[in-house]
Scaffold this motif. Structure first.
Motif, PDB file in Angstrom:
ATOM      1  N   VAL A  60       4.459 -26.520 -31.310  1.00 35.43           N
ATOM      2  CA  VAL A  60       4.866 -25.755 -31.036  1.00 35.43           C
ATOM      3  C   VAL A  60       3.311 -25.212 -31.247  1.00 35.43           C
ATOM      4  O   VAL A  60       2.783 -25.264 -32.195  1.00 35.43           O
ATOM      5  CB  VAL A  60       5.026 -24.321 -31.186  1.00 35.43           C
ATOM      6  N   ARG A  61       3.131 -24.220 -30.404  1.00 34.86           N
ATOM      7  CA  ARG A  61       1.618 -23.822 -29.903  1.00 34.86           C
ATOM      8  C   ARG A  61       1.915 -22.266 -30.551  1.00 34.86           C
ATOM      9  O   ARG A  61       0.786 -21.928 -30.080  1.00 34.86           O
ATOM     10  CB  ARG A  61       0.914 -23.555 -28.519  1.00 34.86           C
ATOM     11  N   ASP A  62       2.713 -21.281 -30.474  1.00 38.11           N
ATOM     12  CA  ASP A  62       3.091 -19.779 -30.847  1.00 38.11           C
ATOM     13  C   ASP A  62       2.201 -19.434 -31.747  1.00 38.11           C
ATOM     14  O   ASP A  62       1.609 -20.066 -32.805  1.00 38.11           O
ATOM     15  CB  ASP A  62       4.093 -20.160 -31.261  1.00 38.11           C
ATOM     16  N   ILE A  63       1.441 -18.329 -31.473  1.00 39.72           N
ATOM     17  CA  ILE A  63       0.866 -17.361 -32.492  1.00 39.72           C
ATOM     18  C   ILE A  63       1.862 -16.262 -32.650  1.00 39.72           C
ATOM     19  O   ILE A  63       2.063 -15.806 -31.478  1.00 39.72           O
ATOM     20  CB  ILE A  63      -0.564 -17.153 -32.356  1.00 39.72           C
ATOM     21  N   ASN A  64       2.404 -16.022 -33.543  1.00 39.29           N
ATOM     22  CA  ASN A  64       3.144 -14.424 -33.498  1.00 39.29           C
ATOM     23  C   ASN A  64       2.629 -13.352 -34.483  1.00 39.29           C
ATOM     24  O   ASN A  64       2.033 -13.863 -35.849  1.00 39.29           O
ATOM     25  CB  ASN A  64       4.642 -14.673 -34.088  1.00 39.29           C
ATOM     26  N   ILE A  65       2.904 -12.379 -34.242  1.00 44.02           N
ATOM     27  CA  ILE A  65       1.936 -11.656 -34.990  1.00 44.02           C
ATOM     28  C   ILE A  65       2.813 -10.359 -35.494  1.00 44.02           C
ATOM     29  O   ILE A  65       3.776  -9.829 -34.938  1.00 44.02           O
ATOM     30  CB  ILE A  65       0.575 -10.526 -34.644  1.00 44.02           C
ATOM     31  N   TYR A  66       3.318  -9.784 -36.777  1.00 46.57           N
ATOM     32  CA  TYR A  66       4.190  -9.594 -37.577  1.00 46.57           C
ATOM     33  C   TYR A  66       2.999  -7.856 -37.726  1.00 46.57           C
ATOM     34  O   TYR A  66       2.406  -7.686 -38.829  1.00 46.57           O
ATOM     35  CB  TYR A  66       4.773  -9.164 -38.782  1.00 46.57           C
ATOM     36  N   ASP A  67       3.919  -7.197 -37.124  1.00 47.86           N
ATOM     37  CA  ASP A  67       2.958  -5.355 -37.671  1.00 47.86           C
ATOM     38  C   ASP A  67       4.385  -4.465 -38.691  1.00 47.86           C
ATOM     39  O   ASP A  67       5.411  -4.214 -38.105  1.00 47.86           O
ATOM     40  CB  ASP A  67       3.020  -4.422 -36.437  1.00 47.86           C
ATOM     41  N   PRO A  68       3.686  -4.660 -39.504  1.00 46.07           N
ATOM     42  CA  PRO A  68       4.644  -3.132 -40.293  1.00 46.07           C
ATOM     43  C   PRO A  68       4.763  -2.483 -40.098  1.00 46.07           C
ATOM     44  O   PRO A  68       6.329  -1.781 -40.217  1.00 46.07           O
ATOM     45  CB  PRO A  68       4.643  -4.344 -42.589  1.00 46.07           C
TER      46      PRO A  68
END
Length: 386
Positions: A335-343
């Motif tokens: 996959v090409r996905d970029i995911n960002i988690y915001d605490p």
């Protein structure tokens, strides 16, 4: 759209009595022109709603993939299992089959001369003097890399001479904690032992044993100077779900019986700005866990990251966490996905895609906050700017 079709129909009816063939040609032409200005939702954009031409939709063209990375230089070495770390001079060193340096100012790579040693399943640790400790993998040799001279030198020998899939953690006192791993020769037994490397003497000494033998686990330095050990596999390839804490003052490991933490790969845990630890289980469907330092247990905060696994975990300069690439169980593809988690909001955002689909990629946060992304299957690299 509907009004345009009605208008075109009236034009066709008018022209029909004059010249049927001519009217049909005009009708078709105008209809196609109207389609070029019509928009529908792009199914490729997932939860990002992007529009593109219907013309391109029926032609099945890859229009507007929402690429949010830029291409960087091409790597010069094809590594089997590379590891990378940011140096004090702002460059990134990649070590595996030989070594190479990435210069973020020129977006270029150069091979480190006279470096022929090959490593897999090893670790890189930046020490307080800026040198990089390189150990573990398929060789018993322990090395130091000096970025000021761009040279490698040998240092002391580990007590457990061969460790693969182990962890290394820089402690506040300047020593390096080495935990677990497995021996490369059969039988592949997970280690329960731990040892300390002293950079002032270049000598390894024993410290207390862990409560559970582990390999491919995570070790995270907490704000109080202790180290959280979580996840991994035992000698029967079963997941170890009980975490433990190492205290450098006593040299002992304390088991956290109710922790329920799991992880299946090194370097998938980061200390958040709120002092808690995000731990990713990157196998299967992939899920995220939150280790609470107050209650000493893990809670699953995201059951499945859209069925993506084998992604790296890196802490951004602003305290958010980036996951890039991986393998999708749903589509059976990279996959090409970029995911960002915001605490702060305890939420995951999907801003867009990388240029290339990548599995088992590596991400290194640069001095200016940008992120270098690369993987073993391609010599091309790319940059993500938060």
């Amino acid at each position: 759209m509907e009004s345009r079709i009605i208008s075109l129909y009236h034009i066709g009816e008018y022209c029909k009595n004059k010249n049927k063939r001519l009217s049909q040609n005009i009708l078709y032409l105008l209809f196609l022109i109207s389609l070029c200005f019509c928009s529908v939702e792009n199914p490729q954009s997932k939860n990002n709603k992007r529009n593109f031409s219907v013309f391109a939709y029926f032609a099945n063209l890859p229009v507007n993939l929402n690429i949010i990375t830029t291409q960087a230089g091409n790597r010069s070495v094809s590594h089997t299992d590379p590891k990378a770390i940011l140096l004090d001079n702002g460059k990134v060193i990649i070590i595996g089959r030989g070594a190479e340096l990435f210069d973020s100012s020129t977006l270029s790579f150069e091979t480190v001369a006279n470096r022929t040693l090959n490593r897999t399943r090893h670790t890189l640790t930046k020490m307080q003097n800026g040198k990089i400790l390189i150990l573990g993998g398929n060789t018993s040799t322990v090395e130091l890399y000096d970025s000021s001279t761009s040279t490698f030198s040998n240092t002391g020998t580990m007590i457990q001479s061969l460790r693969s899939g182990n962890t290394t953690t820089l402690l506040p006192n300047g020593k390096v904690l080495v935990t677990g791993g497995y021996q490369t020769s059969a039988p592949s037994t997970s280690f329960i032992t731990a040892e300390l490397y002293d950079p002032t003497t270049g000598i390894f000494t024993s410290t207390g044993n862990m409560n559970y033998a582990r390999q491919l686990h995570n070790a995270t330095l907490l704000n109080d100077g202790t180290v959280l050990i979580a996840g991994g596999y035992d000698s029967q390839s079963l997941k170890v779900s009980v975490a433990e804490i190492y205290n450098p003052t006593t040299g002992l490991f304390t088991s956290l019986s109710n922790s329920s933490c799991q992880s299946t790969s090194n370097n998938t845990a980061v200390l958040l700005t709120n002092k808690n630890v995000l731990i990713a289980n990157t196998s299967g469907g992939g899920y995220l866990q939150f280790f609470d330092i107050t209650s000493n247990n893990c809670t699953i905060i995201q059951q499945s990251l859209r069925e993506i696994n084998t992604f790296p975990v890196s802490l951004l300069k602003d305290g958010r966490v980036i996951f890039a690439g991986g393998y999708s169980n749903a589509t059976k593809s990279f996959v090409r996905d970029i995911n960002i988690y915001d605490p702060n909001s305890n939420s995951i955002n999907y801003p867009g895609n990388m240029i290339l689909a990548r599995t088992y990629p590596l991400t290194v946060v640069l001095s200016d906050g940008r992120v270098l992304i690369f993987s073993i299957l391609s010599l091309t690299t790319e940059i993500y700017t938060p």
